[in-house]
Design a protein around this motif. Structure first.
Motif, short mmCIF file in Angstrom:
data_model
loop_
_atom_site.label_atom_id
_atom_site.label_comp_id
_atom_site.label_asym_id
_atom_site.label_seq_id
_atom_site.Cartn_x
_atom_site.Cartn_y
_atom_site.Cartn_z
N GLU A 17 6.84 2.49 -0.11
CA GLU A 17 7.32 2.62 -1.50
C GLU A 17 7.27 4.08 -1.96
O GLU A 17 8.19 4.58 -2.59
CB GLU A 17 6.45 1.80 -2.45
N HIS A 18 6.17 4.73 -1.63
CA HIS A 18 5.98 6.13 -2.01
C HIS A 18 7.12 7.00 -1.47
O HIS A 18 7.67 7.84 -2.18
CB HIS A 18 4.62 6.60 -1.47
N LEU A 19 7.48 6.78 -0.20
CA LEU A 19 8.54 7.58 0.41
C LEU A 19 9.92 7.19 -0.12
O LEU A 19 10.79 8.03 -0.27
CB LEU A 19 8.48 7.44 1.93
N THR A 20 10.10 5.92 -0.41
CA THR A 20 11.38 5.47 -0.96
C THR A 20 11.62 6.08 -2.34
O THR A 20 12.71 6.56 -2.64
CB THR A 20 11.40 3.94 -1.07
N GLU A 21 10.60 6.02 -3.17
CA GLU A 21 10.74 6.48 -4.55
C GLU A 21 10.48 7.98 -4.71
O GLU A 21 10.66 8.52 -5.79
CB GLU A 21 9.79 5.69 -5.44
N LYS A 22 10.04 8.64 -3.64
CA LYS A 22 9.77 10.08 -3.65
C LYS A 22 8.83 10.46 -4.79
O LYS A 22 9.08 11.39 -5.55
CB LYS A 22 11.07 10.87 -3.74
N ARG A 23 7.76 9.70 -4.90
CA ARG A 23 6.79 9.97 -5.96
C ARG A 23 5.80 11.05 -5.52
O ARG A 23 5.36 11.06 -4.38
CB ARG A 23 6.00 8.70 -6.29
N GLY A 24 5.42 11.92 -6.42
CA GLY A 24 4.34 12.87 -6.19
C GLY A 24 4.61 13.91 -5.14
O GLY A 24 3.69 14.37 -4.46
N GLN A 25 5.85 14.29 -4.94
CA GLN A 25 6.17 15.28 -3.92
C GLN A 25 6.55 16.60 -4.59
O GLN A 25 7.67 17.06 -4.52
CB GLN A 25 7.32 14.79 -3.05
N GLY A 26 5.60 17.23 -5.21
CA GLY A 26 5.90 18.44 -5.95
C GLY A 26 5.91 19.71 -5.11
O GLY A 26 6.58 20.66 -5.45
N TYR A 27 5.19 19.74 -4.01
CA TYR A 27 5.11 20.97 -3.23
C TYR A 27 4.76 20.64 -1.79
O TYR A 27 4.30 19.55 -1.47
CB TYR A 27 4.03 21.88 -3.82
N ARG A 28 4.98 21.63 -0.94
CA ARG A 28 4.55 21.55 0.46
C ARG A 28 4.45 22.98 0.99
O ARG A 28 5.02 23.91 0.40
CB ARG A 28 5.52 20.72 1.30
N LYS A 29 3.72 23.15 2.07
CA LYS A 29 3.54 24.48 2.65
C LYS A 29 4.87 25.00 3.19
O LYS A 29 5.71 24.21 3.64
CB LYS A 29 2.51 24.44 3.79
N VAL A 30 4.99 26.31 3.19
CA VAL A 30 6.19 26.94 3.74
C VAL A 30 6.31 26.58 5.22
O VAL A 30 5.33 26.66 5.97
CB VAL A 30 6.11 28.48 3.58
N GLY A 31 7.47 26.15 5.62
CA GLY A 31 7.71 25.82 7.02
C GLY A 31 7.40 24.39 7.40
O GLY A 31 7.70 23.97 8.51
N VAL A 32 6.79 23.64 6.48
CA VAL A 32 6.47 22.23 6.76
C VAL A 32 7.61 21.37 6.19
O VAL A 32 7.98 21.51 5.02
CB VAL A 32 5.13 21.82 6.12
N PRO A 33 8.18 20.49 7.00
CA PRO A 33 9.29 19.65 6.52
C PRO A 33 8.86 18.71 5.39
O PRO A 33 7.66 18.49 5.17
CB PRO A 33 9.69 18.85 7.76
N LYS A 34 9.84 18.14 4.72
CA LYS A 34 9.56 17.13 3.69
C LYS A 34 8.79 15.98 4.32
O LYS A 34 8.94 15.69 5.51
CB LYS A 34 10.87 16.59 3.12
N GLU A 35 8.02 15.29 3.50
CA GLU A 35 7.18 14.24 4.07
C GLU A 35 8.00 13.09 4.65
O GLU A 35 7.55 12.42 5.57
CB GLU A 35 6.13 13.74 3.08
#
Length: 203
Positions: free
Chosen positions: A61-79
């Motif tokens: 559900e978290h990945l479907t709704e893209k909840r709480g994905q405000g940032y990630r390290k440089v060079g790391v793909p989307k979750e």
């Protein structure tokens, strides 16, 4: 959960939603979901398959709704990419090493592969194995410890809203909070699990 009658309506519905059995996955394929559950089982060391299924469903559900994905390290793909590619690489690594799917491996073989992924000892393309492992572990822990059945293991008495906490000094608990069972803590410590002998005094 004994205190649920004292929760406000929103808190009650949020907690109840965590206890629902997951529906059909919307982000993961059935194969990916099975791989995710197998990895969660090893990482969380949880034998209750209903809890593992709920954690996997909540990650879906978290990945479907893209909840709480405000940032990630440089060079790391989307979750979304980390999870999908990581699970595929996990299975590919198992097939390469043991000529079997990750799902068919023994617990020790699964742990060996997960350990190599954690230490970055495996060469994957598109994603870094350590990036996948860190995302998988952090997400799994977040959802696992949001399960009401697990709260007592970490000394969390459940939502305090709207009444709040008022006995906040070290070693003190509000009357409604769960108490540690010293004999269970000692037993777990002897088995090499848990935080060790009880030093905290529940008053």
């Amino acid at each position: 959960m004994k205190e649920q009658d004292r929760w406000d309506e929103n808190t009650y519905h949020v907690i109840q939603s965590r206890l629902k059995a997951p529906g059909m996955p919307t982000f993961f394929s059935p194969q990916e979901l099975a791989l995710l559950k197998a990895a969660l089982h090893r990482l969380l060391d949880e034998e209750d398959q209903a809890i593992i299924a709920r954690v996997a469903g909540q990650i879906d559900e978290h990945l479907t709704e893209k909840r709480g994905q405000g940032y990630r390290k440089v060079g790391v793909p989307k979750e979304e990419v980390l999870f999908r590619s990581g699970l595929a690489w996990l299975d590919a690594t198992a097939l390469q090493r043991y000529e079997q799917s990750f799902l068919q491996l023994t617990p020790q073989e699964k742990d060996e592969i997960l350990g190599q992924v954690q230490r970055g000892e495996i060469a994957w393309t598109e994603i870094g194995p350590k990036d996948f492992f860190n995302k998988l572990l952090n997400t799994a822990v977040d959802f696992f410890f949001s399960q009401p059945e697990i709260w007592s293991e970490i000394g969390y008495g459940g939502p305090a809203y709207p009444r709040g906490y008022y006995r906040i000094e070290y070693g003190l608990k509000d009357p409604w909070e769960a108490r540690l069972k010293p004999e269970l803590v000692e037993e777990r410590a002897k088995a090499g699990m848990g935080p060790g002998p009880v030093r905290r005094v529940d008053r």
